[in-house]
Design an enzyme around this catalytic site. Sequence first.
Site, PDB file in Angstrom:
ATOM      1  N   THR A 127      15.984 -16.423 -36.822  1.00 33.26           N
ATOM      2  CA  THR A 127      16.337 -18.409 -36.537  1.00 33.26           C
ATOM      3  C   THR A 127      14.740 -18.390 -36.920  1.00 33.26           C
ATOM      4  O   THR A 127      14.118 -17.838 -37.486  1.00 33.26           O
ATOM      5  CB  THR A 127      16.343 -18.224 -34.698  1.00 33.26           C
ATOM      6  OG1 THR A 127      15.625 -19.815 -34.477  1.00 33.26           O
ATOM      7  CG2 THR A 127      15.775 -17.082 -33.637  1.00 33.26           C
ATOM      8  N   GLU A 129      13.506 -19.979 -35.404  1.00 33.44           N
ATOM      9  CA  GLU A 129      11.793 -20.699 -33.817  1.00 33.44           C
ATOM     10  C   GLU A 129      10.777 -19.357 -34.075  1.00 33.44           C
ATOM     11  O   GLU A 129      10.351 -18.774 -33.602  1.00 33.44           O
ATOM     12  CB  GLU A 129      12.678 -20.108 -32.649  1.00 33.44           C
ATOM     13  CG  GLU A 129      12.079 -20.202 -31.788  1.00 33.44           C
ATOM     14  CD  GLU A 129      11.668 -21.304 -30.400  1.00 33.44           C
ATOM     15  OE1 GLU A 129      12.055 -22.426 -30.914  1.00 33.44           O
ATOM     16  OE2 GLU A 129      10.778 -21.017 -30.550  1.00 33.44           O
ATOM     17  N   TYR A 157      11.788 -15.676 -27.066  1.00 36.80           N
ATOM     18  CA  TYR A 157      13.112 -15.822 -27.556  1.00 36.80           C
ATOM     19  C   TYR A 157      12.827 -15.277 -29.333  1.00 36.80           C
ATOM     20  O   TYR A 157      13.004 -14.591 -29.265  1.00 36.80           O
ATOM     21  CB  TYR A 157      13.894 -16.666 -26.854  1.00 36.80           C
ATOM     22  CG  TYR A 157      14.883 -17.039 -28.858  1.00 36.80           C
ATOM     23  CD1 TYR A 157      16.311 -16.745 -28.254  1.00 36.80           C
ATOM     24  CD2 TYR A 157      14.415 -18.350 -29.607  1.00 36.80           C
ATOM     25  CE1 TYR A 157      17.224 -16.864 -29.420  1.00 36.80           C
ATOM     26  CE2 TYR A 157      16.110 -18.323 -30.595  1.00 36.80           C
ATOM     27  CZ  TYR A 157      17.377 -17.663 -30.429  1.00 36.80           C
ATOM     28  OH  TYR A 157      17.763 -17.892 -31.043  1.00 36.80           O
ATOM     29  N   LYS A 161      13.759 -12.415 -31.556  1.00 37.70           N
ATOM     30  CA  LYS A 161      14.279 -12.641 -32.364  1.00 37.70           C
ATOM     31  C   LYS A 161      13.880 -11.649 -34.088  1.00 37.70           C
ATOM     32  O   LYS A 161      14.470 -11.282 -34.608  1.00 37.70           O
ATOM     33  CB  LYS A 161      14.610 -13.684 -32.494  1.00 37.70           C
ATOM     34  CG  LYS A 161      15.523 -14.034 -31.622  1.00 37.70           C
ATOM     35  CD  LYS A 161      17.544 -13.863 -32.309  1.00 37.70           C
ATOM     36  CE  LYS A 161      18.598 -14.437 -31.634  1.00 37.70           C
ATOM     37  NZ  LYS A 161      19.625 -14.044 -31.954  1.00 37.70           N
TER      38      LYS A 161
HETATM   39  P1  NAP Z   1      25.536 -19.686 -27.637  1.00 33.88           P
HETATM   40  O1  NAP Z   1      26.662 -21.233 -27.942  1.00 33.88           O
HETATM   41  O2  NAP Z   1      24.478 -19.602 -26.580  1.00 33.88           O
HETATM   42  O3  NAP Z   1      26.657 -18.410 -28.189  1.00 33.88           O
HETATM   43  C1  NAP Z   1      25.743 -16.869 -27.329  1.00 33.88           C
HETATM   44  C2  NAP Z   1      27.092 -16.429 -27.352  1.00 33.88           C
HETATM   45  O4  NAP Z   1      26.598 -15.076 -27.480  1.00 33.88           O
HETATM   46  C3  NAP Z   1      28.265 -16.347 -26.153  1.00 33.88           C
HETATM   47  O5  NAP Z   1      29.603 -16.222 -26.809  1.00 33.88           O
HETATM   48  C4  NAP Z   1      27.348 -15.368 -25.395  1.00 33.88           C
HETATM   49  O6  NAP Z   1      28.206 -15.176 -24.254  1.00 33.88           O
HETATM   50  C5  NAP Z   1      26.478 -14.726 -25.774  1.00 33.88           C
HETATM   51  N1  NAP Z   1      26.358 -13.192 -25.356  1.00 33.88           N
HETATM   52  C6  NAP Z   1      24.928 -13.346 -24.401  1.00 33.88           C
HETATM   53  N2  NAP Z   1      24.834 -12.349 -23.702  1.00 33.88           N
HETATM   54  C7  NAP Z   1      25.719 -11.290 -24.580  1.00 33.88           C
HETATM   55  C8  NAP Z   1      25.383  -9.715 -24.321  1.00 33.88           C
HETATM   56  N3  NAP Z   1      24.886  -8.906 -23.961  1.00 33.88           N
HETATM   57  N4  NAP Z   1      26.528  -9.113 -24.536  1.00 33.88           N
HETATM   58  C9  NAP Z   1      27.634 -10.047 -25.572  1.00 33.88           C
HETATM   59  N5  NAP Z   1      27.302 -11.707 -25.408  1.00 33.88           N
HETATM   60  C10 NAP Z   1      26.197 -11.934 -24.928  1.00 33.88           C
HETATM   61  O7  NAP Z   1      24.630 -20.042 -29.414  1.00 33.88           O
HETATM   62  P2  NAP Z   1      25.204 -19.827 -30.956  1.00 33.88           P
HETATM   63  O8  NAP Z   1      24.787 -21.762 -30.856  1.00 33.88           O
HETATM   64  O9  NAP Z   1      26.519 -20.123 -30.906  1.00 33.88           O
HETATM   65  O10 NAP Z   1      23.837 -19.328 -31.968  1.00 33.88           O
HETATM   66  C11 NAP Z   1      24.439 -18.309 -32.718  1.00 33.88           C
HETATM   67  C12 NAP Z   1      23.097 -17.118 -33.121  1.00 33.88           C
HETATM   68  O11 NAP Z   1      22.461 -17.700 -33.624  1.00 33.88           O
HETATM   69  C13 NAP Z   1      22.447 -16.599 -31.241  1.00 33.88           C
HETATM   70  O12 NAP Z   1      21.912 -15.752 -32.346  1.00 33.88           O
HETATM   71  C14 NAP Z   1      21.736 -17.713 -31.429  1.00 33.88           C
HETATM   72  O13 NAP Z   1      20.581 -17.322 -30.946  1.00 33.88           O
HETATM   73  C15 NAP Z   1      21.721 -17.756 -33.492  1.00 33.88           C
HETATM   74  N6  NAP Z   1      20.978 -19.420 -33.446  1.00 33.88           N
HETATM   75  C16 NAP Z   1      21.504 -20.756 -33.020  1.00 33.88           C
HETATM   76  C17 NAP Z   1      20.804 -21.266 -33.723  1.00 33.88           C
HETATM   77  C18 NAP Z   1      21.164 -22.825 -33.232  1.00 33.88           C
HETATM   78  O14 NAP Z   1      20.826 -23.801 -33.904  1.00 33.88           O
HETATM   79  N7  NAP Z   1      22.298 -22.998 -33.049  1.00 33.88           N
HETATM   80  C19 NAP Z   1      20.170 -21.640 -35.094  1.00 33.88           C
HETATM   81  C20 NAP Z   1      19.257 -20.543 -35.124  1.00 33.88           C
HETATM   82  C21 NAP Z   1      19.875 -19.062 -34.146  1.00 33.88           C
HETATM   83  P3  NAP Z   1      28.849 -15.659 -22.986  1.00 33.88           P
HETATM   84  O15 NAP Z   1      29.874 -17.101 -22.584  1.00 33.88           O
HETATM   85  O16 NAP Z   1      29.134 -14.950 -21.991  1.00 33.88           O
HETATM   86  O17 NAP Z   1      27.251 -16.359 -22.451  1.00 33.88           O
HETATM   87  N1  GDD Z   2      16.629 -27.526 -24.244  1.00 36.97           N
HETATM   88  C1  GDD Z   2      15.863 -29.246 -24.167  1.00 36.97           C
HETATM   89  N2  GDD Z   2      16.203 -30.032 -22.794  1.00 36.97           N
HETATM   90  N3  GDD Z   2      14.962 -29.552 -25.074  1.00 36.97           N
HETATM   91  C2  GDD Z   2      14.652 -30.647 -24.649  1.00 36.97           C
HETATM   92  C3  GDD Z   2      14.373 -31.658 -23.760  1.00 36.97           C
HETATM   93  C4  GDD Z   2      15.125 -31.227 -22.741  1.00 36.97           C
HETATM   94  O1  GDD Z   2      15.176 -32.010 -21.922  1.00 36.97           O
HETATM   95  N4  GDD Z   2      13.600 -32.449 -23.745  1.00 36.97           N
HETATM   96  C5  GDD Z   2      12.805 -31.949 -24.923  1.00 36.97           C
HETATM   97  N5  GDD Z   2      13.383 -30.964 -26.112  1.00 36.97           N
HETATM   98  C6  GDD Z   2      13.054 -30.144 -26.866  1.00 36.97           C
HETATM   99  C7  GDD Z   2      12.346 -29.402 -26.806  1.00 36.97           C
HETATM  100  O2  GDD Z   2      11.188 -28.559 -26.399  1.00 36.97           O
HETATM  101  C8  GDD Z   2      12.810 -28.699 -28.018  1.00 36.97           C
HETATM  102  O3  GDD Z   2      11.177 -28.272 -28.667  1.00 36.97           O
HETATM  103  C9  GDD Z   2      13.168 -29.382 -28.687  1.00 36.97           C
HETATM  104  O4  GDD Z   2      14.090 -30.467 -27.749  1.00 36.97           O
HETATM  105  C10 GDD Z   2      14.191 -28.939 -29.392  1.00 36.97           C
HETATM  106  O5  GDD Z   2      15.554 -27.870 -28.114  1.00 36.97           O
HETATM  107  P1  GDD Z   2      16.886 -26.862 -27.937  1.00 36.97           P
HETATM  108  O6  GDD Z   2      17.626 -27.924 -28.538  1.00 36.97           O
HETATM  109  O7  GDD Z   2      17.036 -26.651 -26.899  1.00 36.97           O
HETATM  110  O8  GDD Z   2      16.848 -26.475 -29.184  1.00 36.97           O
HETATM  111  P2  GDD Z   2      15.532 -25.366 -29.951  1.00 36.97           P
HETATM  112  O9  GDD Z   2      15.125 -25.778 -30.952  1.00 36.97           O
HETATM  113  O10 GDD Z   2      14.607 -24.952 -29.121  1.00 36.97           O
HETATM  114  O11 GDD Z   2      16.193 -23.617 -29.880  1.00 36.97           O
HETATM  115  C11 GDD Z   2      16.892 -23.688 -30.924  1.00 36.97           C
HETATM  116  O12 GDD Z   2      16.968 -23.744 -32.216  1.00 36.97           O
HETATM  117  C12 GDD Z   2      16.538 -22.741 -32.810  1.00 36.97           C
HETATM  118  C13 GDD Z   2      16.749 -22.243 -33.921  1.00 36.97           C
HETATM  119  O13 GDD Z   2      15.015 -23.432 -34.456  1.00 36.97           O
HETATM  120  C14 GDD Z   2      18.516 -23.015 -29.796  1.00 36.97           C
HETATM  121  O14 GDD Z   2      19.658 -23.090 -30.739  1.00 36.97           O
HETATM  122  C15 GDD Z   2      18.020 -21.463 -30.404  1.00 36.97           C
HETATM  123  O15 GDD Z   2      18.985 -20.845 -29.839  1.00 36.97           O
HETATM  124  C16 GDD Z   2      17.633 -21.476 -32.081  1.00 36.97           C
HETATM  125  O16 GDD Z   2      17.208 -19.927 -32.752  1.00 36.97           O
END
Ligand code: NAP
Ligand code: GDD
Length: 326
Positions: A127, A129, A157, A161
């Site tokens: 990520t 992050e 987190y 990661k």
């Molecule tokens: P998400 O919607 O939060 O999905 C996370 C998944 O992980 C869910 O299916 C959850 O299951 C499962 N999980 C959590 N703990 C587990 C455990 N102990 N054993 C088995 N499964 C478990 O996340 P996403 O947005 O699809 O992201 C997918 C991956 O990419 C994650 O690793 C995230 O950290 C990474 N990532 C995401 C982003 C982004 O912007 N979306 C960016 C960079 C990296 P439950 O439904 O049971 O909770």
């Molecule tokens: N969640 C959340 N809720 N974020 C908020 C809010 C709120 O009410 N208000 C402001 N924010 C700001 C957070 O402080 C952060 O700076 C930004 O919005 C994005 O927050 P999120 O949408 O929670 O995403 P993230 O950037 O912290 O994390 C996501 O992206 C990562 C990749 O950069 C997640 O998907 C991570 O799993 C992923 O790795």
Amino acid sequence: MTKKTAIVTGITGQDGSYLSELLLQSNYTVIACRRRSSTNNLERVTHLLDDPNFILTEFDLTDPSGVYQTIQKYQPDEFYNLAAQSHVGTSFKQPSTTFEINTVGVTNILEGIRHYSPHTKLYQASTSEMFGRNYSTETDGKRYQNEKTEMLPQSPYGIAKLAAHNMVEIYRSGYNLFACCGILFNHESPRRGENFVTQKIVKWIKDYIASGKSPDFPKLKLGNLAAHRDWGHAKDYVRAMWMMLQQETPKDYVIATGETHSVQEFLDLAFKSVQLNPEDHVEIDPDLFRPAEVEYLCGDPTFANNDLGWNPQVSFKGLIQDMLES
Ligand code: NAP
Ligand code: GDD
């Protein structure tokens, strides 16, 4: 296309559901791993449940014997690890659980592949992050992060990661596994979880409109609006994951759009597109600020563009529209 088998973890989540669709369309058998839940959490994959090539399997990343057994049983061509405690804010409240799932869990997979299925190609979900507060600078002053930018994570987190990311590198070089990491920047979609900021904003708008724009409707509470993120569409990003495992050699790639926007910009555009003014509806809640924040993310996807031939298809405005219209 020859039939392949892939284990996918995190199929109840956003990316797992899109990736499963893509793999099924590409003639894969998908071993769809999900952990036990007391409620039905299969909404995102309901439409896949009748597909005979979508094989649901109970699996928790933190249980090593279960992880080993699954790998030994299926010995898949590919393994996509998308499971994680993926919420940055939550990681400050549950740092140990986050580390257990996001780092120890990945080590369980690496050990499982090493011992029971060393031919399996592994994709690990790293990520942006991990970059935390660091960035590189171009001669014109533009700030960006790419594969060479040093990582300085700012959350439990991000640290968990990064530890997993380094672990993958050790297993790749030390045991010659085909294991690689996608350093994905934020990606969203109509299937995004409701506690991430984009979906929180979009959901509030939909609920407010559904209420008939009731004057009693609660305000939208948000935290830091100044943070910048590089937001893409999840459908584009799962394609990149698959492309990474089709390469001859395992490499890590930054996957991003190359554009950055503030949370405030996302808020303004989303509200404007339904003729609402955020100033009338948004309240800043200090409790939603994080103890440490990543203020600026803007990925440079040049390596993925050139080496994989990957390019994002959905623009920032297109993403907001898709989320609002779904
Ligand atoms: P998400 O919607 O939060 O999905 C996370 C998944 O992980 C869910 O299916 C959850 O299951 C499962 N999980 C959590 N703990 C587990 C455990 N102990 N054993 C088995 N499964 C478990 O996340 P996403 O947005 O699809 O992201 C997918 C991956 O990419 C994650 O690793 C995230 O950290 C990474 N990532 C995401 C982003 C982004 O912007 N979306 C960016 C960079 C990296 P439950 O439904 O049971 O909770
Ligand atoms: N969640 C959340 N809720 N974020 C908020 C809010 C709120 O009410 N208000 C402001 N924010 C700001 C957070 O402080 C952060 O700076 C930004 O919005 C994005 O927050 P999120 O949408 O929670 O995403 P993230 O950037 O912290 O994390 C996501 O992206 C990562 C990749 O950069 C997640 O998907 C991570 O799993 C992923 O790795």
